[in-house]
Motif scaffolding. Structure first.
Motif, PDB file in Angstrom:
ATOM      1  N   ARG A   1       5.177   7.181  -8.860  1.00  9.70           N
ATOM      2  CA  ARG A   1       4.742   7.358 -10.333  1.00  9.70           C
ATOM      3  C   ARG A   1       3.168   6.956  -9.992  1.00  9.70           C
ATOM      4  O   ARG A   1       2.832   6.129  -9.984  1.00  9.70           O
ATOM      5  CB  ARG A   1       5.533   7.136 -11.247  1.00  9.70           C
TER       6      ARG A   1
ATOM      7  N   ASP B   1       1.963   3.703 -10.275  1.00 14.42           N
ATOM      8  CA  ASP B   1       2.813   2.435  -9.280  1.00 14.42           C
ATOM      9  C   ASP B   1       1.677   1.240  -8.361  1.00 14.42           C
ATOM     10  O   ASP B   1       0.394   2.051  -8.122  1.00 14.42           O
ATOM     11  CB  ASP B   1       3.364   2.992  -8.936  1.00 14.42           C
TER      12      ASP B   1
ATOM     13  N   ILE C   1       7.012   1.713  -3.122  1.00 14.91           N
ATOM     14  CA  ILE C   1       6.328   1.474  -4.296  1.00 14.91           C
ATOM     15  C   ILE C   1       7.766  -0.471  -4.733  1.00 14.91           C
ATOM     16  O   ILE C   1       8.575  -0.501  -3.930  1.00 14.91           O
ATOM     17  CB  ILE C   1       7.221   2.322  -5.442  1.00 14.91           C
TER      18      ILE C   1
ATOM     19  N   PRO D   1       8.968  -1.309  -7.805  1.00 15.58           N
ATOM     20  CA  PRO D   1       9.476  -1.587  -8.745  1.00 15.58           C
ATOM     21  C   PRO D   1       9.328  -2.191  -9.963  1.00 15.58           C
ATOM     22  O   PRO D   1       8.810  -2.207 -11.628  1.00 15.58           O
ATOM     23  CB  PRO D   1      10.908  -0.955  -8.943  1.00 15.58           C
TER      24      PRO D   1
ATOM     25  N   ARG E   1       5.764  -1.879 -12.087  1.00 16.11           N
ATOM     26  CA  ARG E   1       5.935  -0.398 -13.186  1.00 16.11           C
ATOM     27  C   ARG E   1       5.306  -0.903 -14.244  1.00 16.11           C
ATOM     28  O   ARG E   1       6.378  -0.914 -14.635  1.00 16.11           O
ATOM     29  CB  ARG E   1       6.673   0.006 -12.430  1.00 16.11           C
TER      30      ARG E   1
ATOM     31  N   ALA F   1       3.213   4.504 -16.292  1.00 11.00           N
ATOM     32  CA  ALA F   1       3.370   4.948 -15.563  1.00 11.00           C
ATOM     33  C   ALA F   1       4.174   6.547 -15.542  1.00 11.00           C
ATOM     34  O   ALA F   1       4.422   6.176 -16.619  1.00 11.00           O
ATOM     35  CB  ALA F   1       4.299   3.949 -14.520  1.00 11.00           C
TER      36      ALA F   1
END
Length: 675
Positions: A369, A372, A389, A391, A394, A398
């Motif tokens: 996203r 990120d 990524i 997470p 985040r 995002a």
């Protein structure tokens, strides 16, 4: 934050990442970031020795062994190596070695790749494998004997007979790149978690409680040295030991070298940095060891590393950064590729600001996203890509990426075939991003056959905005062409003559020249025979298109998508207005079958037709042209100076006809001229 607090913070963070990597096999940050934290802690402890403590990560090698495995205490500690990241650090290492040995000349070193896997030790008694262990914390490792016995590259019994009664071999367990990709494909197919990288996969595979799981993983082993080697008559150099290990049946790196002095060290590093991408397995640097074992003993060790060895790391191939935006790049064939726009990050030896995301499915699979924090990988000259990524980093802001429905370059519809992961712009004849590719295909020998219109000239014509669509070719003048680089007046005249000649073509060639997705030369001929007229083809729906031989739903969809784009239809009309013409006839459904389905062989020189023209006429009428005479041949068309094919036709009793009879057969189909 004062120095003491920073040291405590670094230790806590490093321990957390060590646990994630070595115990849970789930790293949170790239290796380069871990190295940066570790080196900062080392530097602070060196500046403030009063802050050094025995429980610091700098005083240990790996992580504690898992409690599920039995413990193994190494007879000699399995220490890490100090790292160098620059030529200056290597020069300092060489200088320290020479000073430590009081060497008057240059020192000989054993140089080898630094494998990116999991370090293990193998213990042999009387040539038989009796125990295998991980490095663990350097002093105590995990007993993974049962798992290591499943690796086919590890000898269970040594070859030869000159081995010592007791022997400890040290090396690396790793996965080859192609095996890693296959393993992750299998993980995805089973709905299991994918591995982050080959080293993570090797560690996770070796440390399975069930050896049968390890046996199903394609692990490999490379030996790089020995721990203890009691006995006389054994090698006096490290390179000699590697040769001996190879003789006993161990895999050793074929890329190892014996080099001399600083120049030899740096030369080997440069060589391996160039060869790195071609190796079957990952390496993250090279290792230098003083070759003479007696010299190694004199140099000794520091707290956690030998003084006689050094790891010269390559520039990090992975780094962490922020994904700022996702834009679309339209390729020469119309493929839409999402491109990640990144906060600048130094990775693989260069500053990276863009990375490929491949396609929409890949973005969804990795859950990427905008906003990120991502891990970017760049290996050698390979285009940087987003590996994964993070997470936990985040932000709430995002947002998901949405593929545009219109081409960002020309505004044409974006389409995606059911058999492809790639979305494409449908404005093939109009889209500026596809302009060069469309022109080259249009002018190719089996399309409109414009001799002299090659890559470099097309680049000049498009880059100078002289030609935008194929129809613009027919508006070119001598002055415009002669003014181009390396285009003399005679060359320009020849090109204009070839363009003028190309106006007289066939419907099959013209259809092929349009460059419709999935429509090759044979399909273009089938379409021309079936519809007879271009307007019928342009108006046909998918149900009508799949009535054409060898045209299935995917090809029919591609044709319809092309014809639905108004820009393409307009480009076709411009070509007609520019004078491109062809003969048209009735659809195949209402013409005779005198030639359709028959096999012809052409031999000798025909009175008025070239062999290529005769072939096109036969194929346009539904016949096939073969290069050899067989029992399946229906007609041999013989001209002057016909050779062995004519003799074979007579031998097999195949019907022999001349050009006049061929034309009569073609006329019998009602087509006359070639569509």
């Amino acid at each position: 934050m004062n120095t003491s607090e920073r040291v405590r913070s670094l230790r806590t963070e490093i321990e957390k990442h060590s646990y994630q990597y070595y115990v849970l096999d789930a790293p949170l940050i790239p290796d380069a970031d871990y190295d940066h934290l570790f080196r900062e802690l080392q530097a602070l402890e060196a500046e403030h020795p009063e802050l050094l403590s025995g429980d610091s990560p700098t005083q240990r090698v790996g992580a504690a062994p898992l409690p599920e495995f039995g413990s193994v205490t190494h007879a000699l500690p399995m220490l890490s190596l100090n790292n160098a990241f620059s030529d200056q650090e290597v020069a300092a290492f060489d200088r320290r070695v020479r000073e430590g040995l009081a060497a008057e000349g240059e020192v000989d070193y054993a140089a080898e790749p630094k494998f990116d896997g999991l370090a293990v030790s193998l213990s042999y008694a009387m040539g038989v494998l009796v125990r295998g262990a991980t490095r663990g914390d350097g002093t105590t490792g995990e007993d993974v004997t049962a798992n290591l016995r499943t690796l086919r590259s590890i000898p269970l019994r040594l070859m030869g007979s000159d081995w010592p009664p007791l022997l400890e071999v040290r090396g690396e367990v790793l996965l080859w790149r192609r095996d890693f990709e296959r393993l992750n494909e299998r993980q995805r197919g089973q709905g299991d978690k994918e591995f982050v990288n080959p080293r993570n996969a090797a560690a996770g595979s070796l440390r399975q409680l069930d050896p049968r799981v390890t046996a199903r993983r394609p692990l490999r082993f490379f030996a790089y040295g020995v721990g203890f080697e009691p006995g006389a008559g054994l090698p006096a150099t490290h390179s000699g030991w590697l040769e001996r290990l190879a003789g006993w049946g161990f895999p050793v790196a074929g890329e190892r070298r014996r080099v001399t002095g600083l120049a030899g060290l740096l030369g080997y590093h440069e060589e391996m940095s160039h060869r790195r991408a071609q190796l079957a397995y990952d390496i993250d640097g090279v290792v230098y060891k003083v070759d003479d074992l007696a010299a190694q003993e004199r140099l000794g060790f520091v707290s956690r590393a030998p003084r006689f060895a050094l790891a010269h790391k390559f520039p990090a191939e992975e780094a962490m950064t922020e994904l700022l935006e996702i834009s679309i790049q339209v390729g020469r064939t119309g493929a839409l590729t999402p491109v990640a726009r990144l906060a600048p990050v130094f990775v693989g030896g260069v500053t990276v600001t863009n990375a490929t995301l491949h396609n929409e499915d890949e973005i969804r699979r990795k859950d990427v996203r905008i906003g990120d924090t991502v891990v970017v990988r760049r290996a050698g000259d390979v285009i940087p890509e987003i590996v994964r990524i993070l997470p936990e980093k985040r932000p709430l802001s995002a947002r998901e990426f949405i593929l545009p429905k219109a081409c960002p370059v020309c505004g044409s519809n974006v389409v995606r075939s059911s058999d492809e992961a790639v979305a494409r712009c449908s404005g093939g004849l109009y889209c500026p991003a596809q302009r060069k590719q469309a022109l080259l295909h249009f002018a190719s020998r089996r399309a409109l056959d414009i001799e002299g219109l090659g890559d470099k000239l097309v680049d000049q014509l498009v880059d100078s905005a002289i030609v935008r669509t194929p129809a613009d070719l027919y508006r070119l003048g001598l002055l415009a062409l002669a003014g181009l680089e390396r285009m003399a007046e005679k060359s320009a005249s020849n090109l204009l003559a070839a363009i003028e000649k190309s106006k007289q073509t066939t419907l099959a060639r013209f259809i092929y020249a349009l460059g419709m997705r999935n429509v090759g030369e044979a399909t273009a001929r089938d379409l021309a025979r079936h519809f007879g007229r271009l307007d019928r083809l342009l108006a046909a729906d998918e149900a009508q298109l799949i009535q054409v031989p060898d045209v299935g739903p995917i090809v029919a969809q591609s044709i319809r998508q092309f014809c639905n784009e108004s820009h393409n239809v307009e480009a076709i009309e411009q070509l007609r207005a520019a004078g491109v013409v062809w003969s048209e006839g009735e659809p195949l459904a209402v013409i005779g079958r005198a030639v359709a389905g028959k096999v012809f062989v052409l031999t000798g020189t025909l009175p008025s037709l070239t062999r290529e023209a005769a072939k096109q006429m036969v194929e346009a009428a539904g016949g096939k042209v073969s290069g050899s005479v067989s029992k399946k041949t229906d007609f041999v068309v013989a001209g002057a100076d016909a050779g062995s094919k004519l003799d074979r036709a007579r031998l097999l009793g195949v019907q022999i006809i001349d050009e006049g009879r061929l034309l009569a057969l073609l006329n019998a189909t009602g087509e006359g001229a070639v569509p």
